[in-house]
Design an enzyme around this catalytic site. Structure first.
Site, PDB file in Angstrom:
ATOM      1  N   LYS A 261      22.102  54.935  36.630  1.00 18.94           N
ATOM      2  CA  LYS A 261      23.262  54.596  35.796  1.00 18.94           C
ATOM      3  C   LYS A 261      23.361  53.089  35.687  1.00 18.94           C
ATOM      4  CE  LYS A 261      28.371  54.556  35.733  1.00 18.94           C
ATOM      5  NZ  LYS A 261      29.637  55.098  36.262  1.00 18.94           N
ATOM      6  N   ASP A 266      32.168  48.383  33.101  1.00 21.28           N
ATOM      7  CA  ASP A 266      32.938  49.593  32.815  1.00 21.28           C
ATOM      8  C   ASP A 266      34.425  49.261  32.746  1.00 21.28           C
ATOM      9  OD1 ASP A 266      33.956  52.120  32.539  1.00 21.28           O
ATOM     10  OD2 ASP A 266      33.460  52.785  34.582  1.00 21.28           O
ATOM     11  N   LYS A 273      40.854  51.164  32.212  1.00 18.40           N
ATOM     12  CA  LYS A 273      41.165  51.064  33.640  1.00 18.40           C
ATOM     13  C   LYS A 273      42.308  50.085  33.845  1.00 18.40           C
ATOM     14  CE  LYS A 273      36.555  51.893  35.591  1.00 18.40           C
ATOM     15  NZ  LYS A 273      36.912  53.109  36.331  1.00 18.40           N
ATOM     16  N   ASP A 284      28.758  48.397  38.182  1.00 19.24           N
ATOM     17  CA  ASP A 284      28.633  49.802  37.807  1.00 19.24           C
ATOM     18  C   ASP A 284      27.219  50.117  37.292  1.00 19.24           C
ATOM     19  OD1 ASP A 284      29.799  52.295  37.760  1.00 19.24           O
ATOM     20  OD2 ASP A 284      30.657  52.072  35.750  1.00 19.24           O
ATOM     21  N   ASP A 343      36.533  57.021  30.388  1.00 18.69           N
ATOM     22  CA  ASP A 343      36.176  56.361  31.646  1.00 18.69           C
ATOM     23  C   ASP A 343      35.226  57.210  32.486  1.00 18.69           C
ATOM     24  OD1 ASP A 343      36.149  54.391  33.546  1.00 18.69           O
ATOM     25  OD2 ASP A 343      38.098  54.922  34.430  1.00 18.69           O
ATOM     26  N   GLU A 345      32.243  57.877  31.909  1.00 21.43           N
ATOM     27  CA  GLU A 345      31.137  57.543  31.009  1.00 21.43           C
ATOM     28  C   GLU A 345      29.773  57.665  31.677  1.00 21.43           C
ATOM     29  OE1 GLU A 345      32.665  55.381  32.818  1.00 21.43           O
ATOM     30  OE2 GLU A 345      30.967  54.264  33.624  1.00 21.43           O
ATOM     31  N   ARG A 347      28.378  60.014  33.538  1.00 21.28           N
ATOM     32  CA  ARG A 347      27.718  61.308  33.279  1.00 21.28           C
ATOM     33  C   ARG A 347      27.256  61.418  31.832  1.00 21.28           C
ATOM     34  NH1 ARG A 347      33.251  64.073  35.184  1.00 21.28           N
ATOM     35  NH2 ARG A 347      33.247  62.082  36.297  1.00 21.28           N
TER      36      ARG A 347
END
Ligand code: BES
Ligand code: MN
Ligand code: ZN
Length: 497
Positions: A261, A266, A273, A284, A343, A345, A347
Site C-alpha cells: 500500500k 491520506d 480525517k 501511509d 478514508d 482507501e 483496500r
C-alpha cells in the site's frame, strides 16, 4: 558508518565495550580491565542495577589507563545470546555512543559460553545492530547543531577469527542499505514524496538488476483498475503502479508476489480525517516502502528466487474531482464496489494491485503489506503486526521469519460471517461495514475477495509498526522499515533451497 573486524589488541583504549554474563560474571576483557583498574569495574557494577542480564548496559567513565568509556554489555545466561540479542547489543552501543557524542567505538567479543553463535557471528550481528540503530533522517536540518546529528562514524569489533566475522557481516550488509532506503521513503514528507517521485526512486533499483516498470493512469485505465484510480482522482498528483521484478531463481519456480500500500498522503478524501495527527499520514505508504526495500535487499544479496513487487501509489485528497461517498466503481476483477467511506482507501487500491499481480504473474504466494486500519493498533499496539491469511502453512512461515529478526506477527481470524458484513445493497460489496466492529478483520475480508483460487495469500496490517514514536534497540524513533527483513528472511528460508 565504517565497520572493521580485528583480532584482539594487546591493550584497549578509547571507547571500549565488553561482555558481562548473568550474575555479574565478567568475561575475559571486562575481567582484565577490572584487574588493571584495581576492581573499579566490579565496584561500579555493585553500585548499579546492572547484573549482566541480556540486553542490559552500563557505562563506566575513565576506568583505567587510556580507556575513556567502558560500556558493559549484558549477554545474559548460558545459551541466551541469539542473533537478535547480539543485534540489540550493537544497537544499544550505538545509541550510547551517539548520546555521548562519540565518533568511534570498539567492542571486544569474548566467546559466550553456550551460545549457538560463533564469536564471528556474534561480532557480525553486533556490527549490523549498531549500523541499523545509527540511522537518522536529517536531510532537512540546516543548522549545524552537533546534537541533531549522529556522531558515531566507526565501529571496530575485536574478535578471535576476524575473517569469519567479516564474511558473516558481508552477507548481512545489504540489509543496512535496504532498510535505510525504506526508512528514507517513509520519512520523506508528502510534498516531496508523491507517487511519481516514489516510483522514480524505485527506478534506481534497476542498477541492482531489478526490472522496474511504472504504469501511469492511462495504462491503469486500460486495464480496468478503476477502484484504484478512484482513490487518486481527487489529487493533482498522478497515481502510479510500480512493478518490480527480481527473477533470479529457477525458471520453473512460480514467483512470489509482494504487494504494498503506497498512499503517499491520506487525508481521508471527502470523508476527511480530523486535523490532529494527520501529518502521520505521510507514512501511509509504509507497506510500499517495505516491499520496495525488500526488493532492494533481495537484489543486493542476489537472492536465488523469483519475486515480483507491486506497489499501488496514490495520494488520497479531497477536491472538486474527488470520489464521493456512495460512488460505485468497477474493479479490474470485474467486481463492483460501493465506496461508503473514502478514508477506507487502502483496500481500494490494493484490490486492483493484487488482481493485476495475480493476472500478470500467476504467483504461488502473495503477501501484501499495508498500514490499513487504525483498529489494528487498538488490538495489537506497536508490538506486532496483524496477520490474516487463507493458508496456515504460509502464516506459520511468515511468523517464524519475523520472530527470528524481531518483526513480530499475530494471526487474526477470517470467516464467512465477517465476509457478509461487507455486502452492499447496490454493488457486489461496500468498502466499509456500518459499524466499527471487527474493522481490521472486515478490511481483510474485503481484500480476500480479490484473491484467486489456489493462491496462498497473507495480508499484514502494519499500521502499528511502520512508524515508532519510541524506537527500539535497532530502530531509532521514526520510520522502522518494518517488513523489509521479514519478507527477505521469509524468502531466504522458503524459496532459495
Ligand atoms: N491509513 C489509515 C489507517 C491508519 C490509521 C494507519 C492510523 C496508521 C495510523 C486508513 O486508510 C484508514 O483511514 N482507515 C480507517 C478505516 C475506516 C474508515 C473503516 C481507520 O482505520 O479509521
Ligand atoms: Mn484512510
Ligand atoms: Zn490510509
Amino acid at each position: 558508518m565504517k565497520v572493521e573486524f580485528l583480532a584482539f589488541p594487546k591493550a584497549f583504549s578509547g571507547n571500549v565495550a565488553a561482555f558481562v554474563a548473568a550474575d555479574k560474571q565478567l568475561l575475559a576483557t571486562a575481567q582484565s580491565i577490572n584487574t588493571d583498574a584495581g576492581g573499579t569495574v566490579a565496584r561500579a557494577i555493585d553500585a548499579s542495577r546492572f547484573t549482566g542480564a541480556k540486553g542490559q548496559s552500563l557505562t563506566v567513565l575513565g576506568t583505567a589507563g587510556t580507556i575513556a568509556r567502558l560500556t558493559l554489555l549484558g549477554v545474559g545466561k548460558n545459551r541466551e545470546l541469539d542473533a537478535r540479542g547480539a543485534e540489540a547489543l550493537g544497537g544499544i552501543l550505538a545509541a550510547e555512543a551517539n548520546a555521548a557524542g562519540q565518533k568511534a567505538v570498539t567492542v571486544a567479543v569474548d566467546p559466550v559460553k553456550g551460545s549457538k553463535l560463533t564469536p564471528g557471528q556474534i561480532a557480525a550481528r553486533i556490527a549490523l545492530g549498531a549500523q541499523l540503530r545509527n540511522y537518522r533522517f536529517e536531510k532537512y536540518k540546516t543548522k549545524d547543531k552537533p546534537e541533531q546529528k549522529n556522531s558515531l562514524e566507526q565501529i571496530t569489533v575485536f574478535v578471535a577469527g576476524p575473517a569469519e566475522a567479516r564474511r558473516a557481516h558481508g552477507q548481512l550488509e545489504p540489509t543496512v542499505d535496504a532498510v535505510f532506503f525504506a526508512r528514507d521513503l517513509v520519512s520523506e514528507p508528502a510534498n516531496v514524496l508523491y507517487p511519481a517521485e516514489f516510483a522514480r526512486r524505485a527506478r534506481e533499483l534497476t542498477k541492482l538488476g531489478v526490472k522496474v516498470e511504472i504504469l501511469g493512469e492511462a495504462e491503469m485505465k486500460k486495464l480496468g483498475m478503476n477502484v484504484l484510480l478512484g482513490v487518486g482522482q481527487g489529487s493533482e498528483r498522478e497515481s502510479q503502479l510500480l512493478v518490480m521484478r527480481w527473477m533470479n531463481g529457477p525458471k520453473s519456480q512460480k514467483p512470489v508476489a509482494l504487494i504494498g500500500k503506497g498512499v503517499c498522503f491520506d487525508t481521508g478524501g471527502i470523508s476527511l480525517k480530523p486535523a490532529g495527527g494527520m501529518e502521520d499520514m505521510k507514512w501511509d505508504m509504509g507497506g510500499a516502502g517495505a516491499v520496495t526495500g525488500a526488493m532492494r535487499l533481495l537484489a543486493g544479496r542476489k537472492a536465488r528466487a523469483n519475486v515480483v513487487g507491486v506497489c499501488a501509489l496514490v495520494e488520497n485528497m479531497p477536491d472538486g474531482n474527488a470520489q464521493r461517498p456512495g460512488d460505485v466503481v468497477k474493479s479490474m476483477s470485474g467486481q463492483t464496489v460501493e465506496v461508503i467511506n473514502t478514508d477506507a482507501e487502502g483496500r481500494l487500491i490494493l484490490c486492483d494491485a493484487m488482481w493485476y499481480a495475480q493476472e500478470k504473474f500467476k504467483p504461488q504466494a502473495m503477501v501484501e503489506l499495508s498500514t490499513l486500519t487504525g483498529a489494528i493498533i487498538v488490538a495489537l499496539g506497536h508490538e506486532r503486526a496483524g496477520l490474516f491469511s487463507n493458508n496456515t502453512q504460509l502464516s506459520n512461515k511468515l511468523r517464524a521469519a519475523g520472530a527470528g529478526i524481531g518483526e513480530k506477527l499475530w494471526r487474526l481470524p477470517l470467516g464467512s460471517k465477517y465476509d457478509k458484513m461487507i455486502d452492499s445493497e447496490i454493488a457486489d460489496m461496500r468498502n466499509v461495514t456500518n459499524s466499527r466492529d471487527a474493522s481490521s478483520i472486515t478490511a481483510a475480508q474485503f481484500l480476500q475477495r480479490f484473491v484467486q483460487e489456489g493462491v496462498a495469500w497473507a495480508h499484514l496490517d502494519i499500521a502499528g509498526m511502520a512508524w515508532s514514536s519510541k524506537g527500539d534497540s535497532t530502530t531509532p524513533k521514526g520510520a522502522t522499515a518494518y517488513g523489509v527483513r521479514l519478507l527477505d528472511t521469509w524468502i531466504a528460508d522458503n524459496y532459495e533451497k
